[in-house]
Design an enzyme around this catalytic site. Structure first.
Site, mmCIF file in Angstrom:
data_model
loop_
_atom_site.group_PDB
_atom_site.id
_atom_site.type_symbol
_atom_site.label_atom_id
_atom_site.label_comp_id
_atom_site.label_asym_id
_atom_site.label_seq_id
_atom_site.Cartn_x
_atom_site.Cartn_y
_atom_site.Cartn_z
ATOM 1 C CG ASP A 165 -5.425 25.371 -11.837
ATOM 2 O OD1 ASP A 165 -5.254 24.204 -12.231
ATOM 3 O OD2 ASP A 165 -4.908 26.360 -12.366
ATOM 4 C CD GLU A 166 -6.693 22.588 -16.892
ATOM 5 O OE1 GLU A 166 -6.782 22.187 -18.040
ATOM 6 O OE2 GLU A 166 -5.662 22.460 -16.199
ATOM 7 C CG ASP A 191 -6.127 26.912 -16.646
ATOM 8 O OD1 ASP A 191 -5.913 26.656 -15.446
ATOM 9 O OD2 ASP A 191 -5.273 26.823 -17.539
ATOM 10 C CG MET A 192 -8.529 28.688 -10.832
ATOM 11 S SD MET A 192 -9.754 30.010 -10.721
ATOM 12 C CE MET A 192 -9.055 30.982 -9.389
HETATM 13 MG MG LIG Z 1 -4.162 27.091 -14.236
#
Ligand SMILES: [Mg+2]
Length: 411
Positions: free
Chosen positions: A107-108, A13-14
């Site tokens: 983003d995940e 996860d960013m």
């Molecule tokens: Mg994130």
């Protein structure tokens, strides 16, 4: 060590994705509180940089409130094209590590890494290499990584040490690791459920684990059973990556053969609705649509098309299918009409954050409503209700900002 794990699942996860990209692209923003969202007071924060978070601001919070709490924050309007571009870089890195990558949002993603120990090393090595590869590909962005034997525990683990975290939870210690954590880490436990759990005296995941499954179920219904399973680190859901891609179809042999385009379209609409609803029920979306017709003399004709992006919206699948109908040269009559979705991805269009296509966010809301109407009053109601609901739903949600928070950043 990885080989002793029955399953190895990674959740990546960013960190504060949109805000981090703004800080990456504009050095003046680095080290400063940044709120990505609409400049006007209306709408919500999409992502807050970590510098802003001590002021108790976060995603999905009204922008006006966030600015009051953190007056020194710099508000930056979102640049979704840029975020999509970086997302592609990140997903490419993930796919270098596993053929089975299940993207949950821009983003995940979950990565199925079972059996990959001989290539990448033990889970800690996998995590370090993944983080390093993301940093390198994006020129400096950080990702938090959780690794365990189930999707659920991997997901909780990635949020455990944000930002730039790496948390490894060996499957045989997952229950003990979860135990001291608050019930809010249970998937699906929103504020209401948390309050209900508190009434039962349950504050930690360990409390939930040791509470009787039957008692929990009688207090909370099916959700209770679900929480009990999670608290015991049981989560059988597989990572649904591209390798498991398949198609999903609905077709119908007609009692009377049809040849008028209007009639064919009617059955295509019905089939498209069924396919789209099934996609939504499974949390999936499709990039491809196919129409199948069978003539009265049993010839099978098909046309298909790949869409610009994945969707599970009934209207979009129908529009694509309708477009394909124009390509059939055969005048019929037809005895079977079918629609299929292919290039299916998981979670690409979960209705939560489909900010790239406002139209689809809106029609996603509509589909939600229709699914509920459908479940309650039966399939026959939906089309007529649909036309009525369409107008209402669209008018009420003209401010798209309220539809596009980034739930993954609410840690
Ligand atoms: Mg994130």
């Amino acid at each position: 060590v990885a080989d002793q794990w029955l399953h190895t699942i990674v959740h990546a996860d960013m960190d504060a994705f949109y805000a981090a990209i703004e800080q990456l692209d504009n050095p003046e923003l680095r080290g400063r509180p940044v709120l990505v969202g609409p400049k006007s007071g209306r709408g919500v924060v999409l992502t807050a940089s970590y510098e802003a978070r001590p002021a108790r601001v976060g995603s999905a919070m009204p922008m006006a409130l966030a600015r009051r709490r953190c007056p020194e924050a710099i508000v930056v309007p979102p640049r979704f094209e840029r975020y999509t571009e970086v997302s592609k870089q990140v997903m490419r890195v993930f796919r270098d590590f596993s053929p089975d990558v299940e993207a949950i949002s821009l983003d995940e993603a979950f990565l199925e890494m079972t059996g990959a120990g001989h290539i990448f090393g033990d889970p800690a090595a996998i995590g370090r290499k993944l983080k390093e590869a993301v940093r390198e590909a994006t020129h400096g962005l950080t990702v938090s990584v959780g690794i365990s034997g189930t999707k659920y525990v991997a997901k909780v683990a990635s949020g455990y040490a944000k930002p730039d975290g790496l948390t490894i939870v060996p499957p045989d210690s997952a229950v003990a690791w979860l135990a001291p954590q608050p019930v809010s880490v249970l998937w699906g436990a929103g504020p209401k459920v948390q309050a209900r759990l508190a009434e039962l005296g349950l504050e930690t995941v360990g409390d939930v684990a040791s509470y009787g499954a039957r008692e929990l179920e009688s207090a909370l219904g099916k959700m209770g059973r679900h929480f009990h399973e999670l608290a015991h680190a049981r989560d059988p859901r597989p990572v649904v990556g591209s390798r498991t891609a398949k198609s999903l179809s609905s077709e119908r042999t007609l009692t009377v053969d049809v040849s008028s385009m209007a009639q064919v379209q009617f059955y295509v609409r019905q089939a498209a609705n069924v396919v789209a609803r099934r996609l939504r029920q499974k949390g999936e979306a499709a990039c491809g649509v196919r129409v199948k017709l069978k003539t009265s003399d049993f010839r099978i004709l098909t046309r298909q098309r790949v869409l610009k992006r994945a969707t599970s919206a009934s209207d979009e699948i129908y529009e694509a299918a309708k477009g394909l109908l124009a390509e059939f040269r055969d005048p019929g009559p037809f005895r079977l009409v079918g629609v299929a979705a292919f290039n299916i991805h998981s979670g690409q269009d979960d209705g939560q954050i489909d900010f790239l296509a406002p139209q689809s966010a809106k029609s996603g809301r509509l589909d939600d409503v229709l699914d509920r109407v459908d479940a309650r009053f039966g399939p026959g109601t939906v089309q007529r209700a649909g036309e009525l609901l369409k107008r209402t739903v669209f008018d009420e949600h003209m401010n798209l900002d309220s539809l596009i928070p980034d739930p993954s950043d609410q840690e």
